[in-house]
Design a protein around this motif. Structure first.
Motif, mmCIF file in Angstrom:
data_model
loop_
_atom_site.group_PDB
_atom_site.id
_atom_site.type_symbol
_atom_site.label_atom_id
_atom_site.label_comp_id
_atom_site.label_asym_id
_atom_site.label_seq_id
_atom_site.Cartn_x
_atom_site.Cartn_y
_atom_site.Cartn_z
ATOM 1 N N SER A 45 -16.628 -11.571 -16.827
ATOM 2 C CA SER A 45 -16.513 -10.105 -16.925
ATOM 3 C C SER A 45 -16.097 -9.512 -15.580
ATOM 4 O O SER A 45 -15.300 -8.580 -15.525
ATOM 5 C CB SER A 45 -17.849 -9.509 -17.377
ATOM 6 N N GLU A 46 -16.613 -10.081 -14.477
ATOM 7 C CA GLU A 46 -16.260 -9.584 -13.136
ATOM 8 C C GLU A 46 -14.815 -9.922 -12.773
ATOM 9 O O GLU A 46 -14.140 -9.159 -12.090
ATOM 10 C CB GLU A 46 -17.219 -10.179 -12.100
ATOM 11 N N ILE A 47 -14.361 -11.088 -13.244
ATOM 12 C CA ILE A 47 -12.962 -11.473 -12.997
ATOM 13 C C ILE A 47 -12.031 -10.519 -13.723
ATOM 14 O O ILE A 47 -11.049 -10.013 -13.155
ATOM 15 C CB ILE A 47 -12.708 -12.924 -13.459
ATOM 16 N N LEU A 51 -9.197 -7.928 -12.234
ATOM 17 C CA LEU A 51 -7.815 -7.858 -12.714
ATOM 18 C C LEU A 51 -7.452 -6.437 -13.111
ATOM 19 O O LEU A 51 -6.374 -5.938 -12.771
ATOM 20 C CB LEU A 51 -7.646 -8.774 -13.937
ATOM 21 N N LEU A 52 -8.372 -5.791 -13.842
ATOM 22 C CA LEU A 52 -8.058 -4.474 -14.409
ATOM 23 C C LEU A 52 -8.132 -3.360 -13.372
ATOM 24 O O LEU A 52 -7.577 -2.291 -13.576
ATOM 25 C CB LEU A 52 -8.992 -4.163 -15.581
ATOM 26 N N ALA A 56 -1.334 -3.242 -11.616
ATOM 27 C CA ALA A 56 0.045 -3.164 -11.132
ATOM 28 C C ALA A 56 0.263 -4.121 -9.961
ATOM 29 O O ALA A 56 1.291 -4.807 -9.872
ATOM 30 C CB ALA A 56 0.371 -1.731 -10.704
ATOM 31 N N TRP A 57 -0.744 -4.194 -9.104
ATOM 32 C CA TRP A 57 -0.646 -5.051 -7.911
ATOM 33 C C TRP A 57 -0.556 -6.528 -8.338
ATOM 34 O O TRP A 57 0.317 -7.279 -7.901
ATOM 35 C CB TRP A 57 -1.867 -4.825 -7.011
ATOM 36 N N PHE A 58 -1.473 -6.924 -9.238
ATOM 37 C CA PHE A 58 -1.444 -8.306 -9.734
ATOM 38 C C PHE A 58 -0.117 -8.622 -10.418
ATOM 39 O O PHE A 58 0.458 -9.687 -10.225
ATOM 40 C CB PHE A 58 -2.605 -8.556 -10.714
ATOM 41 N N ALA A 59 0.367 -7.666 -11.203
ATOM 42 C CA ALA A 59 1.627 -7.888 -11.922
ATOM 43 C C ALA A 59 2.771 -8.066 -10.937
ATOM 44 O O ALA A 59 3.584 -8.992 -11.055
ATOM 45 C CB ALA A 59 1.901 -6.717 -12.860
ATOM 46 N N GLN A 216 -9.799 -14.800 0.152
ATOM 47 C CA GLN A 216 -10.709 -15.761 0.782
ATOM 48 C C GLN A 216 -11.259 -15.169 2.074
ATOM 49 O O GLN A 216 -12.451 -15.273 2.367
ATOM 50 C CB GLN A 216 -9.964 -17.064 1.051
ATOM 51 N N GLY A 217 -10.370 -14.507 2.838
ATOM 52 C CA GLY A 217 -10.759 -13.914 4.108
ATOM 53 C C GLY A 217 -11.815 -12.831 3.938
ATOM 54 O O GLY A 217 -12.682 -12.654 4.791
ATOM 55 N N THR A 218 -11.733 -12.082 2.823
ATOM 56 C CA THR A 218 -12.673 -10.975 2.612
ATOM 57 C C THR A 218 -13.760 -11.340 1.607
ATOM 58 O O THR A 218 -14.504 -10.474 1.163
ATOM 59 C CB THR A 218 -11.910 -9.725 2.117
ATOM 60 N N PHE A 219 -13.874 -12.609 1.250
ATOM 61 C CA PHE A 219 -14.888 -13.108 0.300
ATOM 62 C C PHE A 219 -14.859 -12.399 -1.042
ATOM 63 O O PHE A 219 -15.891 -12.177 -1.650
ATOM 64 C CB PHE A 219 -16.293 -13.026 0.932
ATOM 65 N N GLU A 220 -13.650 -12.033 -1.487
ATOM 66 C CA GLU A 220 -13.547 -11.418 -2.815
ATOM 67 C C GLU A 220 -13.226 -12.512 -3.834
ATOM 68 O O GLU A 220 -12.094 -12.677 -4.267
ATOM 69 C CB GLU A 220 -12.485 -10.318 -2.808
ATOM 70 N N THR A 221 -14.282 -13.249 -4.159
ATOM 71 C CA THR A 221 -14.117 -14.433 -4.998
ATOM 72 C C THR A 221 -13.498 -14.107 -6.365
ATOM 73 O O THR A 221 -12.707 -14.875 -6.895
ATOM 74 C CB THR A 221 -15.468 -15.135 -5.186
ATOM 75 N N ALA A 222 -13.877 -12.966 -6.923
ATOM 76 C CA ALA A 222 -13.363 -12.593 -8.248
ATOM 77 C C ALA A 222 -11.839 -12.490 -8.230
ATOM 78 O O ALA A 222 -11.162 -12.867 -9.192
ATOM 79 C CB ALA A 222 -13.983 -11.273 -8.697
#
Lengths: 260, 275
Positions: A45-47, A51-52, A56-59, A216-222
Motif C-alpha cells: 500500500s505504501e509503494i 507511485l501515486l 507524472a514524475w515516475f512516468a 537510496q540516499g534519502t532512505f525513501e525505500t518505497a
C-alpha cells in the motif's frame, strides 16, 4: 476442443495473476502484522502511495529509461544480425571476430560501464552504449548458431533449382535462422533493460535507475520499490511483446505450436 | 540366364538407331574426398537414355548417392566426365527435378507455396504453372491440402508434396535419392505405384537411387548394382517385365529371379551372409 483451449487460455492468464495478487496480499499482511518499519520493507500500500504521489514524475523517468533501452536494443539487433551474417559468410571472420566476441562475452559488461562515462559523457550516450553492448552478445551468438544450422539438403535443394546465393539467403537461410534470432532477441531485450539501469547508476540525472539511486540516499525505500515494480512490469511487457512479434513472424515455428 | 547380365563392363556401343537418344553419359567418373581420402566412385561409366527408368542399387557407402549428386551438379567428380544432353555438367542442369531422402519442405511455406519454390527463385509468374500445380496435387491425392503447412501432413503426404515440387516445371530429368527410405512399407508400395504411373504418363528420364532390391526391380527398366569401397558398378540388369506392373508381379517367378540374381551378387560381395 475450442472450449478446452479457451478454458486453458483463461486459466493460463488467471493463475499467474492470482499468484501475484496472493503474494502482495501476504506481503501486506506480514508487514503490517509484524510492524516492519517502512524504511526496511514498505507494505504494498505504501509503494502504491509513493507511485501515486508523483505519477507524472515516475512516468517521465520511466519513459526516459525505456527510450534509452529501446535505442540500445535496436542498435544491438541491427549490428548483431548484420555481424552474424558476415561471420557466417566470411570464413576468416569466424575464426577471428567470432572467437573474439565469444571471449569478450565472458567479460562482465557491467564492469566496463564507467569507461563509457569517460568516453561518452553523462547524457544518453553511455546508457545506450551499455544497453547495446550487453544485449548485443546473445543476439550475435544465437544468430550465428541459427544461420549455421540450415540443413545441408535444404541448400542442396536450392542449388539444384539453380538459386543464387542471395536468393538462398532470403528464401532459405534467413527464415530457417529466424527462430534462433528471436531467441537471442528475447534474451537481449531483458539484458538491454539491465544495461540501461546500470548506465543510469553510473552517471545520470534521469531515469528509473537515477530514482533508485537518489531514493537510496534519502532512505525513501518505497520509491526504490516503486521504481523496481515499474521495471519488472516493463520487463514482462517487453518480453511479451517480443513473443507476440515472434508468433506473428514465425507462425510455423515448433515452439509456437505447443500450448505453454 | 546370365546372358542378360553384364558384370563390371560398360554397355557395348549401340548401333540400333531405334533407341532413344542418350540423356546422361557418365564416362570413367571418379570421386575422391580429400587428397588421399576415400575413393567414393571408381571409374564409373554408364549411359542413360531418354525416358529410361534406371535404378542405382547398392549397400550404404557404395557411392550411389555420390553418383547421383555428381549428375545433379551438386558435386564435381575428381576424374572423368558426366554430360547431360551432351553438355558437360558443371552446375545443376536446367530442366531437372531432384527428390531427396528427406522431403526438405520449408516449414514456413504452405504445400502450394513449397511447390512454387523454384519458380519463385526464377522470378517467374506463378499463374503459368497454377493449372499444372493443381493437376499434380490431384494426381498425388493432395487435393484440399494446398494451403496446409508441412507439419500438418504425414510423412507419406510430405514426400508426395516433394515429388510434386520436383515435377512442377515439367523437368525431363528427375533424380531421386532414396526418396521412400523413410516411409513405412505400405506407404512405400503405394508410392512406387504412383511413381510408375506418373513416369508412364510423361516418360521422363528417372535416375532412382535405392537400397531396396524389390523397389529397384519393380520400378526400373534397368538396375545398376554398385559395390562399396571403392564404389564401382558390379552388375547391370535389364528388367524385362511387362508394364504397367502391378504389386502382384512381385510374386511372379521372373521377378523373384531378378531379385535372386542381385541377392546372390550381394552374397558374393560378402554383404549378405545367408546361412
Amino acid at each position: 476442443m475450442n472450449e478446452i483451449s479457451r478454458t486453458r487460455r483463461i486459466w493460463g492468464l488467471l493463475t499467474p495473476a492470482t499468484t501475484i495478487i496472493a503474494v502482495f496480499v501476504a506481503w501486506q499482511l506480514l508487514v503490517t502484522g509484524l510492524h516492519v518499519r517502512e524504511v526496511i520493507l514498505p507494505a504494498p500500500s505504501e509503494i502504491i502511495q509513493a507511485l501515486l504521489s508523483q505519477p507524472a514524475w515516475f512516468a517521465q523517468e520511466g519513459l526516459y529509461t525505456m527510450a534509452t533501452m529501446l535505442v540500445g536494443f535496436a542498435l544491438a539487433v541491427i549490428v548483431g544480425i548484420l555481424l552474424a551474417i558476415l561471420i557466417v559468410e566470411v570464413k576468416l571472420l569466424e575464426s577471428t571476430l567470432y572467437v573474439l566476441i565469444a571471449a569478450l562475452n565472458s567479460v562482465p559488461k557491467v564492469a566496463i560501464a564507467p569507461l563509457f562515462v569517460i568516453w561518452l559523457g553523462t547524457g544518453y550516450g553511455p546508457k545506450i552504449a551499455i544497453a547495446f553492448l550487453i544485449a548485443f552478445f546473445p543476439i550475435v551468438i544465437d544468430s550465428v548458431l541459427g544461420l549455421k544450422s540450415v540443413p545441408k539438403d535444404m541448400l542442396d535443394l536450392a542449388s539444384s533449382m539453380r538459386a543464387s546465393q542471395l536468393a538462398q539467403f532470403w528464401r532459405i537461410r534467413l527464415p530457417t535462422a529466424l527462430p534462433s534470432i528471436f531467441a537471442g532477441m528475447k534474451v537481449g531485450i531483458s539484458l538491454a533493460l539491465v544495461g540501461t539501469i546500470v548506465g543510469e547508476f553510473v552517471a545520470s540525472d534521469h531515469g528509473l535507475g537515477y530514482i533508485i539511486l537518489t531514493a537510496q540516499g534519502t532512505f525513501e525505500t518505497a520509491q526504490i520499490f516503486a521504481a523496481n515494480i515499474l521495471l519488472g512490469a516493463a520487463g514482462i511487457v517487453l518480453f511479451w511483446a517480443m513473443s507476440a512479434l515472434e508468433r506473428r513472424c514465425l507462425p510455423w515455428h515448433a515452439s509456437q505450436r505447443q500450448e505453454v | 540366364m546370365s546372358a542378360s547380365v553384364q558384370r563390371a563392363a560398360p554397355a557395348p556401343p549401340m548401333i540400333d538407331t531405334s533407341l532413344p537418344p542418350i540423356h546422361i553419359a557418365i564416362t570413367d567418373t571418379s570421386k575422391r574426398y580429400g587428397a588421399a581420402g576415400v575413393l567414393a566412385l571408381d571409374r564409373v561409366s554408364l549411359t542413360v537414355r531418354e525416358g529410361e527408368f534406371l535404378s542405382i542399387l547398392g549397400p550404404s557407402g557404395c557411392g550411389k548417392s555420390t553418383l547421383l549428386r555428381c549428375v545433379a551438379g551438386l558435386e564435381r567428380p575428381t576424374g572423368g566426365e558426366i554430360s547431360v544432353h551432351g553438355e558437360t555438367v558443371r552446375r545443376p542442369p536446367a530442366n531437372m527435378g531432384v527428390v531427396f531422402q528427406r522431403d526438405v519442405l520449408l516449414d514456413w511455406r504452405s504445400i502450394l507455396d513449397n511447390m512454387f519454390l523454384q519458380t519463385d527463385f526464377r522470378g517467374e509468374k506463378r499463374s503459368r504453372y497454377m493449372a499444372r500445380a493443381h493437376e499434380l496435387l490431384d494426381l498425388f491425392g493432395l487435393k484440399g491440402f494446398e494451403n496446409a503447412y508441412p507439419t500438418q501432413l504425414s510423412g507419406g503426404m510430405r514426400q508426395r508434396a516433394a515429388i510434386c515440387r520436383a515435377l512442377l516445371a515439367d523437368p525431363d530429368l528427375v533424380l531421386m535419392d532414396e526418396p521412400f527410405g523413410a516411409l513405412d512399407a505400405l506407404t512405400r508400395d503405394q508410392m512406387n505405384l504412383e511413381l510408375q504411373k506418373i513416369w508412364a504418363s510423361a516418360r521422363r528420364t528417372i535416375l532412382f537411387v535405392t537400397h531396396s532390391i524389390g523397389e529397384a526391380v519393380f520400378l526400373s527398366d534397368r538396375v545398376v548394382v554398385m559395390s562399396p569401397r571403392p564404389g564401382r558398378i558390379a552388375m547391370t540388369l535389364t528388367i524385362d517385365l511387362p508394364r504397367p506392373r502391378r504389386m502382384a508381379i512381385r510374386e511372379m517367378p521372373e521377378f523373384a529371379h531378378y531379385c535372386a540374381q542381385i541377392r546372390t551378387l550381394f552374397g558374393e560381395m560378402g554383404l549378405l551372409k545367408d546361412e
